[in-house]
Write a protein that holds these residues in place. Structure first.
Motif, PDB file in Angstrom:
ATOM      1  N   ALA A 164       0.783  -1.227   0.000  1.00 33.17           N
ATOM      2  CA  ALA A 164       0.000   0.000   0.000  1.00 33.17           C
ATOM      3  C   ALA A 164       0.822   1.288   0.000  1.00 33.17           C
ATOM      4  CB  ALA A 164      -0.981  -0.010   1.170  1.00 33.17           C
ATOM      5  N   PRO A 165       1.701   1.518   0.980  1.00 32.37           N
ATOM      6  CA  PRO A 165       2.374   2.826   1.029  1.00 32.37           C
ATOM      7  C   PRO A 165       3.464   2.959  -0.029  1.00 32.37           C
ATOM      8  CG  PRO A 165       3.245   1.423   2.763  1.00 32.37           C
ATOM      9  CD  PRO A 165       2.110   0.665   2.103  1.00 32.37           C
ATOM     10  N   ASP A 166       3.815   4.224  -0.312  1.00 32.82           N
ATOM     11  CA  ASP A 166       4.977   4.434  -1.164  1.00 32.82           C
ATOM     12  C   ASP A 166       6.226   4.327  -0.284  1.00 32.82           C
ATOM     13  OD1 ASP A 166       4.316   6.875   0.146  1.00 32.82           O
ATOM     14  OD2 ASP A 166       5.627   7.959  -1.233  1.00 32.82           O
ATOM     15  N   ILE A 167       7.299   3.828  -0.847  1.00 38.26           N
ATOM     16  CA  ILE A 167       8.558   3.698  -0.114  1.00 38.26           C
ATOM     17  C   ILE A 167       9.640   4.303  -0.996  1.00 38.26           C
ATOM     18  CG2 ILE A 167      10.189   2.118   0.995  1.00 38.26           C
ATOM     19  CD1 ILE A 167       7.837   0.104   1.261  1.00 38.26           C
ATOM     20  N   ALA A 168       9.947   5.570  -0.739  1.00 40.80           N
ATOM     21  CA  ALA A 168      10.891   6.307  -1.577  1.00 40.80           C
ATOM     22  C   ALA A 168      12.257   5.632  -1.637  1.00 40.80           C
ATOM     23  CB  ALA A 168      11.027   7.741  -1.069  1.00 40.80           C
ATOM     24  N   ALA A 169      12.719   5.076  -0.534  1.00 42.96           N
ATOM     25  CA  ALA A 169      14.034   4.436  -0.500  1.00 42.96           C
ATOM     26  C   ALA A 169      14.136   3.269  -1.474  1.00 42.96           C
ATOM     27  CB  ALA A 169      14.348   3.953   0.917  1.00 42.96           C
ATOM     28  N   LEU A 170      13.000   2.706  -1.849  1.00 38.21           N
ATOM     29  CA  LEU A 170      12.974   1.594  -2.801  1.00 38.21           C
ATOM     30  C   LEU A 170      12.366   1.997  -4.141  1.00 38.21           C
ATOM     31  CD1 LEU A 170      11.821  -1.253  -0.377  1.00 38.21           C
ATOM     32  CD2 LEU A 170      14.119  -0.889  -1.302  1.00 38.21           C
ATOM     33  N   VAL A 171      12.059   3.288  -4.293  1.00 33.29           N
ATOM     34  CA  VAL A 171      11.386   3.814  -5.484  1.00 33.29           C
ATOM     35  C   VAL A 171      10.119   2.993  -5.745  1.00 33.29           C
ATOM     36  CG1 VAL A 171      11.721   4.653  -7.840  1.00 33.29           C
ATOM     37  CG2 VAL A 171      13.701   4.387  -6.356  1.00 33.29           C
TER      38      VAL A 171
END
Length: 78
Positions: free
Chosen positions: A7-14
């Motif tokens: 569900a959430p975005d995870i910027a560290a993993l793009v």
């Protein structure tokens, strides 16, 4: 079962919002668990996990997770 990996975005993993992490295996286990970023390491299951875990599919769990956090309103979807 891993709505937190979908569900959430995870910027560290793009990783974009609402999309499964590319490291989430078919067995719902993290493929980079030992090397996962700090955002994933610091995630602590809470009441949301308990609520979404009751839903039968990953899609439904992810949609409910996003709805709880106000990121989408699944009731307005066709």
């Amino acid at each position: 079962m891993r709505a937190c990996c979908t569900a959430p975005d995870i910027a560290a993993l793009v990783k974009p919002l609402g999309q499964p992490c590319v490291h989430l295996g078919a067995d719902c286990l993290c493929g980079i668990y030992a090397e996962r970023p700090s955002i994933c390491r610091s995630y602590s299951p809470d009441w949301v996990c308990g609520e979404v875990a009751l839903l039968p599919t990953l899609e439904e769990r992810s949609a409910r997770f996003l709805e709880i956090y106000g990121l989408i309103n699944i009731k307005t979807k066709p």
